[in-house]
Scaffold this motif. Structure first.
Motif, PDB file in Angstrom:
ATOM      1  N   TYR A   9       0.673  -1.416  -0.301  1.00 67.71           N
ATOM      2  CA  TYR A   9       0.174  -0.309  -0.451  1.00 67.71           C
ATOM      3  C   TYR A   9       0.422   1.319   0.013  1.00 67.71           C
ATOM      4  O   TYR A   9       0.621   2.117  -0.899  1.00 67.71           O
ATOM      5  N   VAL A  88      -6.250  -3.090  -1.068  1.00 67.02           N
ATOM      6  CA  VAL A  88      -4.624  -3.152  -1.873  1.00 67.02           C
ATOM      7  C   VAL A  88      -5.049  -3.059  -2.831  1.00 67.02           C
ATOM      8  O   VAL A  88      -4.568  -1.608  -3.328  1.00 67.02           O
ATOM      9  N   TRP A  91      -7.481  -0.340  -4.208  1.00 68.30           N
ATOM     10  CA  TRP A  91      -6.889   0.584  -4.458  1.00 68.30           C
ATOM     11  C   TRP A  91      -5.560   0.906  -5.343  1.00 68.30           C
ATOM     12  O   TRP A  91      -5.541   1.777  -6.088  1.00 68.30           O
TER      13      TRP A  91
END
Length: 152
Positions: A9, A88, A91
């Motif tokens: 991340y 993650v 994202w």
């Protein structure tokens, strides 16, 4: 899995931020734009593909309750985002697409002779809340795009 989901991340966020800073503040010559496209957007896309593949086929631990990759229902998407890995991956998807949209906005703004000062708020909005920034840019560019089309 080589890295933790938290590390991935942080890495993807940092990488995208470098692309955004280059887009906002470096000269937009062909080399810089190519670097942002390939070293920024394409690398984020590749990272997304590898992470998604690892979750789907590689047996990677998603870092939460086992969830099927079900994109056809809200509950399926919620279950995926309830895991670190799913979050993650999602994202990273946002980061790649928002940076690509930011590149389009910057190129479009340059072609229509908008100054960098005018462009920066739209790029920032796209970084922070992607579709809002894109919508705001589409509204902003409309008058100049029509004027340029009439002039041709």
């Amino acid at each position: 899995m080589i890295m933790s989901w938290e590390s991935l991340y942080s890495l993807t966020n940092g990488w995208a931020l470098i692309g955004w800073l280059a887009l906002a503040f470096l000269p937009r010559g062909p080399r810089i734009l190519s670097a942002i496209l390939y070293a920024g957007v394409a690398l984020l896309c590749l990272t997304y593909a590898i992470l998604l593949g690892g979750l789907m086929f590689g047996g990677w631990d998603a870092g939460g309750p086992k969830a099927a990759l079900d994109f056809a229902s809200l509950s399926g998407v919620m279950a995926l985002f309830a895991t670190k890995g799913g979050t993650v991956v999602g994202w990273t998807h946002y980061l790649a697409f928002d940076l690509f949209v930011g590149m389009w906005i910057a190129r479009d703004a340059d072609q229509k002779d908008f100054s960098r000062i005018v462009q920066l708020p739209f790029l920032f909005l796209t970084l922070m809340v992607g579709p809002v920034g894109l919508f705001a840019w589409l509204v902003m560019r409309e008058r100049r795009a029509r004027a340029l089309a009439k002039a041709k």
